[in-house]
Design an enzyme around this catalytic site. Structure first.
Site, PDB file in Angstrom:
ATOM      1  N   PHE A  73      14.592 -31.715 -31.736  1.00  0.00           N
ATOM      2  CA  PHE A  73      13.230 -31.604 -31.229  1.00  0.00           C
ATOM      3  C   PHE A  73      12.820 -30.171 -30.947  1.00  0.00           C
ATOM      4  O   PHE A  73      11.628 -29.848 -30.889  1.00  0.00           O
ATOM      5  CB  PHE A  73      13.059 -32.471 -29.975  1.00  0.00           C
ATOM      6  CG  PHE A  73      13.503 -31.842 -28.685  1.00  0.00           C
ATOM      7  CD1 PHE A  73      12.593 -31.234 -27.830  1.00  0.00           C
ATOM      8  CD2 PHE A  73      14.831 -31.882 -28.292  1.00  0.00           C
ATOM      9  CE1 PHE A  73      12.993 -30.671 -26.631  1.00  0.00           C
ATOM     10  CE2 PHE A  73      15.243 -31.336 -27.096  1.00  0.00           C
ATOM     11  CZ  PHE A  73      14.327 -30.721 -26.262  1.00  0.00           C
ATOM     12  N   LYS A  74      13.801 -29.277 -30.813  1.00  0.00           N
ATOM     13  CA  LYS A  74      13.475 -27.881 -30.511  1.00  0.00           C
ATOM     14  C   LYS A  74      12.651 -27.247 -31.632  1.00  0.00           C
ATOM     15  O   LYS A  74      11.926 -26.277 -31.405  1.00  0.00           O
ATOM     16  CB  LYS A  74      14.753 -27.078 -30.276  1.00  0.00           C
ATOM     17  CG  LYS A  74      15.735 -27.699 -29.269  1.00  0.00           C
ATOM     18  CD  LYS A  74      15.149 -27.800 -27.880  1.00  0.00           C
ATOM     19  CE  LYS A  74      16.085 -28.513 -26.918  1.00  0.00           C
ATOM     20  NZ  LYS A  74      17.239 -27.767 -26.491  1.00  0.00           N
TER      21      LYS A  74
END
Length: 494
Positions: free
Chosen positions: A112-113
């Site tokens: 998700f980063k």
């Protein structure tokens, strides 16, 4: 829109470009906007008809007012292109029982980063120009696994920058380690430390606050900045995908406009769930925020008792990105909920004693929006297996924690609202533990686990991970945590 520190510095306010360029406020606090912009249902309806890059530009323009809309749109289109996010950024898929999943891991590093760290370097480079900065920026990162690779990929060969990442040598998965150790780029450095993530994060914060280091770097034409979620430029793009998720649920007929949804987020450093809270503060129809923790359940205890105490046993778990005892972005929640004076007081206590305790009335304010649950290792493994067998869905160890917490919350509260569960990583980033959860066994070498997991499930390995697993490591350095400052100076000035 001006930005001030959670601890009281910069009372006159600084620009968003300055906040993004600098990362950390001069008093060690975190930058926050002086006010939270409001959106309404009409705004959400308008966004629903737009592409993800267009949604991002619209939302970011409410916060980054010294950037033009055209600049933000250009950066968003480049960051969230079809070549980088397959099949698209932040798709929503369905589970049973009124649960839906926001999949944030379809970017170039399968975590998700990427949702923030594909656009942040672009915002950062513009910030340097807007601030007239001529020195070279050294992006300093402490990672529990995913931020490091996503930041390295985002800042690789970006002009005017270098990036150095510290990670706990035994505190990340083998796939995460291989991703970082094989990172290419002329401006990157990756170093393992003998310690855990909190040691890495504390070391980085100490370097940021060391004036002697700052002077040494300045004399060499270098200054420090961050890519961790302490930097507003990293956190603000995360607000976008919560608003966008609501748009997609409305557009897809899952909810009616204005209908509230609950959101469950696997949580370590508190940045991801705090972004959801800002979306709620803005006016997105979000009800309860379920904070999902692993065996390092410091946040669960905090949300139940009001006491935050980092003086506890640290556990290395199968969800290593959440193996954190100092949740930096909780400071931002204290600031927006309790005010700057109280926030600064509690941060002083945390630094001096390793703990602080909220008053009952203060905890009640936070509990209006937040509730905490945690999953131990057995819970995590069982949820992975149950979700695969009952839902035909393969999930990673962090998403498993969120699914477990969401299930518990919906049962305990007899919740009627739709539940959005945030999925933060591809199961192949933690293939060994996913395989162990499904079969009770895993290969001796975790790097063989993705192949075995694919053979069992037929679920495709994301192409970026498949490529990484065939590469040989090039960043093999390991140092004591006390030597981090010297390592930074050597890399910055070479």
């Amino acid at each position: 829109m001006k930005y001030i520190s959670t601890r009281g510095a910069h009372t006159e306010g600084v620009s968003s470009a300055y906040a993004i360029k600098t990362g950390l406020a001069s008093d060690g606090g975190l930058f926050m906007p002086e006010s939270i912009p409001a959106i309404d249902l009409e705004f959400i309806k308008e966004l629903s008809a737009l592409s993800y890059p267009e949604r991002a530009a619209r939302v970011l323009s409410l916060f980054l007012t010294d950037y033009t809309y055209d600049e933000l749109l250009e950066d968003a289109k480049a960051a969230y292109s079809k070549e980088k996010f397959i099949p698209q950024p932040a798709p929503i898929t369905s589970l049973s029982g009124g649960r839906y999943m926001l999949e944030l891991w379809h970017g170039p590093t399968s975590a998700f980063k990427d949702m923030a760290l594909q656009i942040m370097p672009r915002l950062f480079v513009r910030a340097l120009r807007k601030c007239g900065e001529e020195r070279e920026a050294l992006i300093l990162v402490a990672t529990s696994g995913d931020t490091g690779k996503a930041a390295l990929e985002g800042y690789r060969d970006v002009p005017g920058t270098k990036i150095k990442v510290f990670y706990p040598i035994d505190g990340v998965s083998q796939v995460q380690k291989r991703q970082m150790q094989t990172q290419e780029g002329t401006n990157v450095s990756v170093v393992g430390i003998k310690g855990n993530f909190d040691d890495a994060q504390s070391g980085v914060k100490k370097i940021f606050s060391d004036q002697d280091i700052a002077r040494t770097l300045d004399e060499g034409g270098v200054f420090l900045s961050s890519a961790n979620s302490i930097n507003w430029g990293r956190l603000v793009p995360q607000i976008v995908y919560y608003i966008s998720a609501y748009c997609d649920m409305y557009k897809g007929g899952i909810i009616k406009i204005g209908e509230k949804i609950d959101v469950c987020v696997p949580t370590g450093n508190f940045g991801n769930i705090f972004a959801a809270y800002i979306a709620k503060m803005m006016g997105a129809p979000i009800g309860r925020l379920v904070c999902a923790s692993n065996k390092n359940n410091i946040l669960t205890d905090f949300l139940k008792t009001g006491e935050y105490d980092k003086n506890r046993v640290f556990y290395a778990t199968m969800s290593p990105s959440m193996d954190i005892l100092i949740s930096s972005n909780l400071e931002r929640l204290l600031y927006v909920t309790l005010g700057q004076k109280k926030c600064a007081e509690y941060m002083r206590k945390l630094a001096a004693e390793g703990k602080y305790s909220l008053e009952a009335s203060e905890l009640a304010l936070i509990n209006e929006s937040f509730v905490g649950y945690y999953a131990d290792e057995d819970d995590c493994a069982k949820t992975i297996k149950d979700t695969y067998e009952n839902e035909n869905r393969l999930i990673d160890t962090h998403t498993s924690v969120a699914v477990f917490a969401a299930n518990r919350y919906m049962k305990d509260y007899e919740a009627k609202s739709k539940m959005l569960v945030v999925s933060t990583a591809s199961p192949y980033k933690f293939a060994g533990d996913v395989l162990l959860s499904l079969t009770g066994e895993k290969p001796c070498d975790d790097l063989d686990a993705p192949k075995a997991l694919f053979s069992m499930t037929g679920v495709a390995v994301p192409s970026p991970l498949e490529t990484v697993l065939s590469k040989q490591p090039i960043h093999l350095g390991v140092i004591d945590k006390d030597n981090m400052a010297d390592s930074v100076i050597d890399f910055a000035l070479r």
